[in-house]
Design a protein around this motif. Structure first.
Motif, PDB file in Angstrom:
ATOM      1  N   LEU A  50       1.072  -0.953  -0.219  1.00 50.56           N
ATOM      2  CA  LEU A  50      -0.045  -0.014  -0.227  1.00 50.56           C
ATOM      3  C   LEU A  50       1.082   1.762  -0.027  1.00 50.56           C
ATOM      4  O   LEU A  50       1.877   1.479   1.407  1.00 50.56           O
ATOM      5  CB  LEU A  50      -1.142  -0.383   1.409  1.00 50.56           C
ATOM      6  CG  LEU A  50      -1.836   1.397   1.547  1.00 50.56           C
ATOM      7  CD1 LEU A  50      -3.426   1.275   0.759  1.00 50.56           C
ATOM      8  CD2 LEU A  50      -2.495   1.313   2.471  1.00 50.56           C
ATOM      9  N   GLY A  51       0.813   2.108  -0.860  1.00 52.69           N
ATOM     10  CA  GLY A  51       1.551   3.383  -1.250  1.00 52.69           C
ATOM     11  C   GLY A  51       0.244   4.167  -1.106  1.00 52.69           C
ATOM     12  O   GLY A  51      -0.495   4.978  -1.530  1.00 52.69           O
ATOM     13  N   VAL A  58       6.098   4.007   0.782  1.00 52.85           N
ATOM     14  CA  VAL A  58       5.629   3.021   1.569  1.00 52.85           C
ATOM     15  C   VAL A  58       4.687   2.802   2.702  1.00 52.85           C
ATOM     16  O   VAL A  58       5.818   3.521   3.387  1.00 52.85           O
ATOM     17  CB  VAL A  58       6.015   2.152   1.298  1.00 52.85           C
ATOM     18  CG1 VAL A  58       5.791   0.764   2.226  1.00 52.85           C
ATOM     19  CG2 VAL A  58       6.836   1.380   0.506  1.00 52.85           C
ATOM     20  N   ILE A  59       3.359   2.925   2.393  1.00 51.95           N
ATOM     21  CA  ILE A  59       2.258   2.972   3.734  1.00 51.95           C
ATOM     22  C   ILE A  59       3.093   1.903   4.480  1.00 51.95           C
ATOM     23  O   ILE A  59       3.680   1.583   6.012  1.00 51.95           O
ATOM     24  CB  ILE A  59       1.173   3.571   3.563  1.00 51.95           C
ATOM     25  CG1 ILE A  59       1.122   4.827   2.693  1.00 51.95           C
ATOM     26  CG2 ILE A  59       0.820   3.563   4.827  1.00 51.95           C
ATOM     27  CD1 ILE A  59       0.383   5.295   2.245  1.00 51.95           C
ATOM     28  N   SER A  73      -5.571  -1.905   5.600  1.00 48.59           N
ATOM     29  CA  SER A  73      -6.326  -0.493   6.051  1.00 48.59           C
ATOM     30  C   SER A  73      -5.186   0.226   5.514  1.00 48.59           C
ATOM     31  O   SER A  73      -4.507   0.250   6.152  1.00 48.59           O
ATOM     32  CB  SER A  73      -6.781  -1.458   7.182  1.00 48.59           C
ATOM     33  OG  SER A  73      -5.212  -0.711   8.201  1.00 48.59           O
ATOM     34  N   SER A  74      -6.136   1.398   4.792  1.00 50.49           N
ATOM     35  CA  SER A  74      -5.418   2.400   5.136  1.00 50.49           C
ATOM     36  C   SER A  74      -6.689   3.707   5.860  1.00 50.49           C
ATOM     37  O   SER A  74      -7.069   3.838   6.062  1.00 50.49           O
ATOM     38  CB  SER A  74      -5.609   2.829   3.586  1.00 50.49           C
ATOM     39  OG  SER A  74      -4.904   4.126   2.664  1.00 50.49           O
ATOM     40  N   ASP A  75      -5.536   4.913   6.412  1.00 44.74           N
ATOM     41  CA  ASP A  75      -5.979   6.183   7.316  1.00 44.74           C
ATOM     42  C   ASP A  75      -6.149   7.122   5.634  1.00 44.74           C
ATOM     43  O   ASP A  75      -7.691   8.076   6.416  1.00 44.74           O
ATOM     44  CB  ASP A  75      -5.453   6.653   7.624  1.00 44.74           C
ATOM     45  CG  ASP A  75      -4.978   5.609   9.374  1.00 44.74           C
ATOM     46  OD1 ASP A  75      -5.809   4.560   9.624  1.00 44.74           O
ATOM     47  OD2 ASP A  75      -4.365   5.475   9.374  1.00 44.74           O
ATOM     48  N   THR A  76      -6.761   6.890   4.640  1.00 38.88           N
ATOM     49  CA  THR A  76      -6.704   7.837   3.473  1.00 38.88           C
ATOM     50  C   THR A  76      -6.979   7.082   2.308  1.00 38.88           C
ATOM     51  O   THR A  76      -6.789   6.064   1.722  1.00 38.88           O
ATOM     52  CB  THR A  76      -5.742   9.069   3.215  1.00 38.88           C
ATOM     53  OG1 THR A  76      -5.804   9.135   2.127  1.00 38.88           O
ATOM     54  CG2 THR A  76      -4.232   7.714   2.396  1.00 38.88           C
ATOM     55  N   GLU A  77      -7.957   7.373   1.492  1.00 41.87           N
ATOM     56  CA  GLU A  77      -8.310   7.609   0.003  1.00 41.87           C
ATOM     57  C   GLU A  77      -7.286   7.757  -1.180  1.00 41.87           C
ATOM     58  O   GLU A  77      -6.775   6.751  -1.881  1.00 41.87           O
ATOM     59  CB  GLU A  77     -10.041   7.520  -0.638  1.00 41.87           C
ATOM     60  CG  GLU A  77     -10.878   7.083   0.836  1.00 41.87           C
ATOM     61  CD  GLU A  77     -12.209   8.276   0.457  1.00 41.87           C
ATOM     62  OE1 GLU A  77     -12.344   8.362  -0.775  1.00 41.87           O
ATOM     63  OE2 GLU A  77     -12.982   8.473   1.137  1.00 41.87           O
ATOM     64  N   ASN A  78      -6.657   8.589  -0.341  1.00 40.79           N
ATOM     65  CA  ASN A  78      -5.113   8.577  -1.505  1.00 40.79           C
ATOM     66  C   ASN A  78      -3.469   7.899  -1.520  1.00 40.79           C
ATOM     67  O   ASN A  78      -3.246   7.841  -1.207  1.00 40.79           O
ATOM     68  CB  ASN A  78      -4.968  10.270  -2.002  1.00 40.79           C
ATOM     69  CG  ASN A  78      -3.860  10.712  -2.391  1.00 40.79           C
ATOM     70  OD1 ASN A  78      -3.549  10.738  -3.557  1.00 40.79           O
ATOM     71  ND2 ASN A  78      -3.403  11.718  -2.451  1.00 40.79           N
ATOM     72  N   VAL A  79      -4.468   7.086  -2.159  1.00 38.38           N
ATOM     73  CA  VAL A  79      -3.405   5.507  -1.701  1.00 38.38           C
ATOM     74  C   VAL A  79      -3.645   4.514  -3.675  1.00 38.38           C
ATOM     75  O   VAL A  79      -4.027   4.658  -3.622  1.00 38.38           O
ATOM     76  CB  VAL A  79      -3.433   4.711  -0.220  1.00 38.38           C
ATOM     77  CG1 VAL A  79      -3.238   4.998   0.386  1.00 38.38           C
ATOM     78  CG2 VAL A  79      -5.252   3.978  -0.555  1.00 38.38           C
ATOM     79  N   PHE A  80      -2.313   4.270  -3.513  1.00 38.17           N
ATOM     80  CA  PHE A  80      -2.687   2.892  -4.842  1.00 38.17           C
ATOM     81  C   PHE A  80      -1.651   1.575  -3.905  1.00 38.17           C
ATOM     82  O   PHE A  80      -1.542   1.420  -3.173  1.00 38.17           O
ATOM     83  CB  PHE A  80      -1.777   3.705  -5.891  1.00 38.17           C
ATOM     84  CG  PHE A  80       0.256   3.115  -5.430  1.00 38.17           C
ATOM     85  CD1 PHE A  80       0.661   2.217  -5.463  1.00 38.17           C
ATOM     86  CD2 PHE A  80       0.248   4.401  -5.137  1.00 38.17           C
ATOM     87  CE1 PHE A  80       1.857   1.920  -5.228  1.00 38.17           C
ATOM     88  CE2 PHE A  80       1.802   4.560  -4.662  1.00 38.17           C
ATOM     89  CZ  PHE A  80       2.660   2.918  -4.771  1.00 38.17           C
ATOM     90  N   LEU A  81      -3.047   0.367  -5.158  1.00 36.06           N
ATOM     91  CA  LEU A  81      -1.952  -0.817  -4.201  1.00 36.06           C
ATOM     92  C   LEU A  81      -1.324  -1.799  -5.326  1.00 36.06           C
ATOM     93  O   LEU A  81      -1.409  -0.801  -7.065  1.00 36.06           O
ATOM     94  CB  LEU A  81      -3.187  -1.852  -4.550  1.00 36.06           C
ATOM     95  CG  LEU A  81      -4.171  -1.727  -2.921  1.00 36.06           C
ATOM     96  CD1 LEU A  81      -5.483  -2.994  -3.236  1.00 36.06           C
ATOM     97  CD2 LEU A  81      -2.889  -2.492  -1.913  1.00 36.06           C
ATOM     98  N   VAL A 121      11.857  -7.006  -4.775  1.00 38.77           N
ATOM     99  CA  VAL A 121      10.735  -6.962  -4.456  1.00 38.77           C
ATOM    100  C   VAL A 121      10.626  -6.378  -2.440  1.00 38.77           C
ATOM    101  O   VAL A 121      11.025  -6.803  -1.312  1.00 38.77           O
ATOM    102  CB  VAL A 121      10.197  -8.489  -4.165  1.00 38.77           C
ATOM    103  CG1 VAL A 121       8.958  -8.739  -4.258  1.00 38.77           C
ATOM    104  CG2 VAL A 121      10.764  -8.928  -5.619  1.00 38.77           C
ATOM    105  N   VAL A 122       9.338  -6.141  -2.434  1.00 40.02           N
ATOM    106  CA  VAL A 122       8.919  -4.980  -1.830  1.00 40.02           C
ATOM    107  C   VAL A 122       8.240  -5.789  -0.179  1.00 40.02           C
ATOM    108  O   VAL A 122       7.773  -6.293  -1.010  1.00 40.02           O
ATOM    109  CB  VAL A 122       8.356  -3.281  -1.668  1.00 40.02           C
ATOM    110  CG1 VAL A 122       8.142  -2.874  -0.366  1.00 40.02           C
ATOM    111  CG2 VAL A 122       9.196  -2.722  -1.882  1.00 40.02           C
ATOM    112  N   ARG A 123       8.691  -6.796   0.780  1.00 40.34           N
ATOM    113  CA  ARG A 123       7.902  -7.163   1.451  1.00 40.34           C
ATOM    114  C   ARG A 123       7.826  -6.653   2.681  1.00 40.34           C
ATOM    115  O   ARG A 123       8.357  -6.805   3.671  1.00 40.34           O
ATOM    116  CB  ARG A 123       8.679  -8.793   1.471  1.00 40.34           C
ATOM    117  CG  ARG A 123       8.194  -9.489   0.799  1.00 40.34           C
ATOM    118  CD  ARG A 123       9.225 -10.694   0.878  1.00 40.34           C
ATOM    119  NE  ARG A 123       9.368 -11.535  -0.202  1.00 40.34           N
ATOM    120  CZ  ARG A 123      10.204 -12.667  -0.456  1.00 40.34           C
ATOM    121  NH1 ARG A 123      10.774 -13.458   1.302  1.00 40.34           N
ATOM    122  NH2 ARG A 123      10.476 -13.644  -1.299  1.00 40.34           N
ATOM    123  N   ALA A 124       6.367  -6.597   2.652  1.00 40.78           N
ATOM    124  CA  ALA A 124       5.927  -5.585   4.454  1.00 40.78           C
ATOM    125  C   ALA A 124       6.043  -6.606   5.054  1.00 40.78           C
ATOM    126  O   ALA A 124       5.494  -7.760   5.196  1.00 40.78           O
ATOM    127  CB  ALA A 124       4.550  -4.796   3.908  1.00 40.78           C
TER     128      ALA A 124
END
Length: 792
Positions: A50-51, A58-59, A73-81, A121-124
């Motif tokens: 989630l960015g 990266v969030i 989950s996200s605290d804002t709608e201004n994101v991308f997957l 590869v970004v692994r959160a």
């Protein structure tokens, strides 16, 4: 101690209040499913990142479950997957339709990439801890503890778990923990050997089961650690090589290889090395009736060259049937040089005599393990399974020791001695488990286990008399140990959206026999026991859950608890076994709660354990010789509270804390002596992780254990610090790691025994250990660390 306890509780309260205030802004929950485009099958462990749409930073992130689903989950709608997985073309989603704070992106298909890309590869990291019906789950992420680390290192970062310098594992401060791989005994589950070869990138999660259900072996009152491995998805040849060096001498090299095809998964590891483990010792034996004292100080070593080979293969007969065969062979060449200085003081504290005792011990230790496993999945439900496994273990020791005494001053030193040991232990474990879900909410488990343990120990002591070695008949014998345990169980579980319950019953029948062949002394024990369990959980909210559980456990005396022979390194401090020991039985009750938010997670538990026939080591004293052996003495009732927490104020800083306090009441009588007393003890651990620029990670862990009492001893408190620093090179393919165990050389064990007629003081210290390692992963493998197995 009260001030420390109050501070800890106050800090926890602040974290809880802070998390509650943050929870007032309801986040947006995003869900979806990731499938393979060609096979339409779920992709497990795909990375969901989630960015921020504003700066592309990266969030947070997560990975998909076994069925390909994910929730983030996200605290804002201004994101991308961004959805990615090794060998597949990544997808990026920027448009969302938010309805009632929820987004369903539906089914997402990933296509295989025809080219091999050298990309990062970004692994959160997943949430560290979550609740299941009868366990806590530590999900493994790509933080400092899981990049290039071994399973033993990773376990040391799990709340409630500790791994010491020798690789011994404890849970909530107690030993006797069962280690399982994918829910069963395994070649890889030996903490003394192959467990160090499992890399953290192979591990999906670690399940902490402090109050096991009837499905599991009732042995071990401290609980179970179940290491769940990922389903290997890295096709082709993957591998890793590592080189390590350290002070004191600790040098090793390891090579790991994996080859995956459509039908086969072949895996292997080869390792070799040399290590030293020094220990400083100091003892005081004082006869309070005569005033005479024996003082001893010295250093003993365990120097060891070791070689290890692991080979295994998974054969996928078809999508529903998998056959696994694996084996491990290890060989150790051991030396134990030691030197102990003795002084005898009279009643007036004047020196009577002084001498030293020098030991030279040589031993060879062959070890092997093998495992055969068959797993069948059923088409109606992915959790509908049948699993059979057979595990064999062998450990041998051929050892000879020479003890030379030399007089420095005063009366003549005791005579020289030598010992010969021929030891072998064989253990076979057969297990059958069947799991049948009747719906999404109701599941039935049935199964059985049969464990055979066969041990022989041929031990001989000889004294040098008039330049001739004369065997000491009182210390020479062959000890045989044979134990068979048959267990059968059944559990039933209901798990709804909010509430669940699981009940089970296990029957175990034990047949134990010991024999001293030279004297024909035998001990036969044959008993059957029922072990019920009951667990329930309730999800109060999405972020707060409660769990309660009960189980009955058993601790069967081990070989070294029963074997009456002992090591004569210090013949004024003698450890011996008791072939007449009975098992301990423990009733364990727990209530746990967990609170999880984006930056804070807290786990608070209250527990009580009631144990009968408690095994305690009791000292007897004669002629300044301390002889201690295990005895069954009365009962112990322990009530405790445990608090675990994790706080990540930002992306580069994480705190992990663990606090455990218990109050116990001992009651027991032995030889007309009452051992009734009450006491308490507590321990805490704080780990701080910092991510620096240039791919440098730093970690420091501090641990404290308070003073505590046993039936005779008072054990001093202890505080120590470990630290590590890790540098990633070549996009993480190469890792340089430096670790320092016991930075201030403060990790020791100090105890006192004060009785009416004698006083005993013991002090032991390992000292500081420094290790430098370089690891390189090739193919699609990741860098790992190989350090060999723990000594036995």
């Amino acid at each position: 101690m009260k001030s420390i306890l109050n501070t800890s509780l106050f800090t926890a309260l602040l974290m809880l209040i802070g998390g509650s205030l943050l929870a007032q802004n309801e986040p947006i929950v995003i869900t979806g499913t990731v499938l393979d485009y060609q096979s339409q099958s779920p992709i497990e462990f795909a990375t969901i990142m989630l960015g921020s749409s504003q700066d592309n930073s990266v969030i947070t992130g997560t990975t998909t479950d076994e069925d390909g689903t994910f929730t983030i989950s996200s605290d804002t709608e201004n994101v991308f997957l961004e959805i990615s997985f090794i060998g597949y073309v990544s997808q990026k989603i920027t448009d969302f339709e938010v309805q009632s704070n929820r987004v369903d992106v539906g089914t997402l298909f990933l296509s295989e990439n025809s080219q091999t890309l050298d990309e990062v590869v970004v692994r959160a990291e997943k949430s560290q801890t979550e609740f299941k019906l009868d366990r806590r789950v530590f999900n493994v992420g790509q933080d400092l503890s899981s990049t290039g680390a071994s399973a033993l290192e990773l376990l040391n970062n799990v709340p409630s778990v500790n791994v010491n310098i020798e690789g011994e594992i404890s849970l909530r401060g107690s030993g006797g923990v069962q280690i399982l791989i994918n829910g069963k005994p395994s070649v890889l589950a030996d903490e003394g050997g192959a467990l160090g070869s499992i890399t953290a990138d192979m591990i999906d999660r670690i399940e902490v089961i402090t109050n096991p259900s009837a499905k599991y072996d009732a042995e071990g009152s401290s609980g179970i650690l179940n290491i769940v491995l990922k389903k290997e998805e890295k096709k082709g040849v993957n591998g890793s090589v590592s080189v390590n060096t350290g002070i004191p001498d600790n040098h090793s090299v390891g090579l790991s290889l994996n080859r995956r095809t459509e039908k086969f998964n072949l895996f292997s590891q080869i390792g070799a090395g040399y290590r030293e483990l020094p220990r400083d010792n100091n003892t005081i034996n004082q006869d309070l009736l005569t005033g005479t004292t024996i003082l001893s100080t010295g250093t003993d070593y365990r120097n060891e060259a070791f070689y290890n080979v692991i080979l295994g293969a998974d054969y996928h007969i078809n999508p529903l049937n998998v056959l696994t065969l694996s084996g491990n062979f290890a060989y150790e060449v051991e030396e134990q040089p030691s030197l102990t200085n003795f002084r005898q003081l009279g009643g007036d504290d004047l020196l009577v005599s002084e001498w030293y005792r020098e030991e030279n011990t040589e031993a060879t230790n062959p070890k092997w393990q093998y495992e055969l496993q068959y797993k069948k999945d059923f088409e109606d439900n992915e959790d509908h399974t049948l699993l059979f496994s057979a595990l064999g273990n062998f450990f041998g020791k051929d050892q000879s020791s020479e003890f030379e005494n030399a007089t420095i001053t005063g009366s003549e030193a005791p005579s020289n001695q030598q010992t010969e040991t021929s030891f072998s232990e064989t253990k076979y474990t057969f297990q059958l488990d069947y799991t049948k879900p009747f719906s999404d909410k109701v599941t039935l488990e049935v199964g059985s286990q049969y464990v055979i343990t066969d041990v022989a120990n041929d031990y001989a002591v000889s004294n040098l008399v008039n330049n001739e070695w004369i065997q000491d008949a009182g210390l020479t014998n062959i000890f045989e140990f044979d134990q068979k345990v048959l267990g059968v169980y059944s559990t039933g579980a209901y798990e709804g959206e909010r509430w669940g319950v699981k009940a089970g019953l296990r029957l175990e029948m034990t047949d134990l026999s010991t024999l001293l062949t030279n004297t024909s002394e035998d001990n036969q024990q044959n008993y059957a026991n029922l072990f019920p369990s009951l667990h329930t959980s309730y999800k109060v909210t999405k972020r707060f859950s409660l769990q309660a559980g009960y189980s009955k456990r058993i601790f069967r005396p081990r070989l070294w608890d029963l074997n009456p022979f002992f090591n004569i390194r210090n013949n004024f401090s003698i450890r011996t076994g008791n072939p007449n020991l009975n098992p301990e039985f423990t009733d364990s009750y727990e209530i746990n709660s967990i609170y999880i938010f984006e930056k804070v997670s807290l786990n608070l538990g209250i527990y009580q354990r009631y144990t009968t026939d408690v095994v305690e080591r009791v000292s007897t004293f004669e002629n300044n010789v301390n002889t201690f052996k295990p005895l069954n003495i009365g009962t112990n009732r322990a009530t405790g509270v445990e608090l675990n927490g994790k706080y990540s104020p930002n992306k580069w800083l994480t705190f992990n804390g663990d606090f455990n306090y218990n109050y116990f009441n001992r009651e027991g009588v032995f030889e007309d002596n009452s051992f009734d007393f009450s006491a308490d003890q507590w321990s805490s651990k704080l780990t701080t992780k910092i991510k620096f620029p240039a791919a440098i990670d730093f970690e420091v862990t501090g641990q404290y254990r308070s003073q505590y009492q046993t039936v005779q001893q008072t054990v001093s408190d202890n505080f120590f610090i470990d630290l590590g620093i890790r540098k990633k090179i070549m996009n993480g393919k190469t890792i340089l790691n430096l670790s320092v165990r016991d930075v201030f050389a403060s990790r020791n064990r100090e105890s006192e025994i004060l009785q009416d007629d004698f006083y005993i003081y013991n002090f032991g210290q390992r000292g500081r250990f420094i290790t430098l390692g370089l690891s390189y992963g090739f193919g699609k493998g990741e860098a790992m660390e190989y350090s060999g197995g723990r000594r036995r």
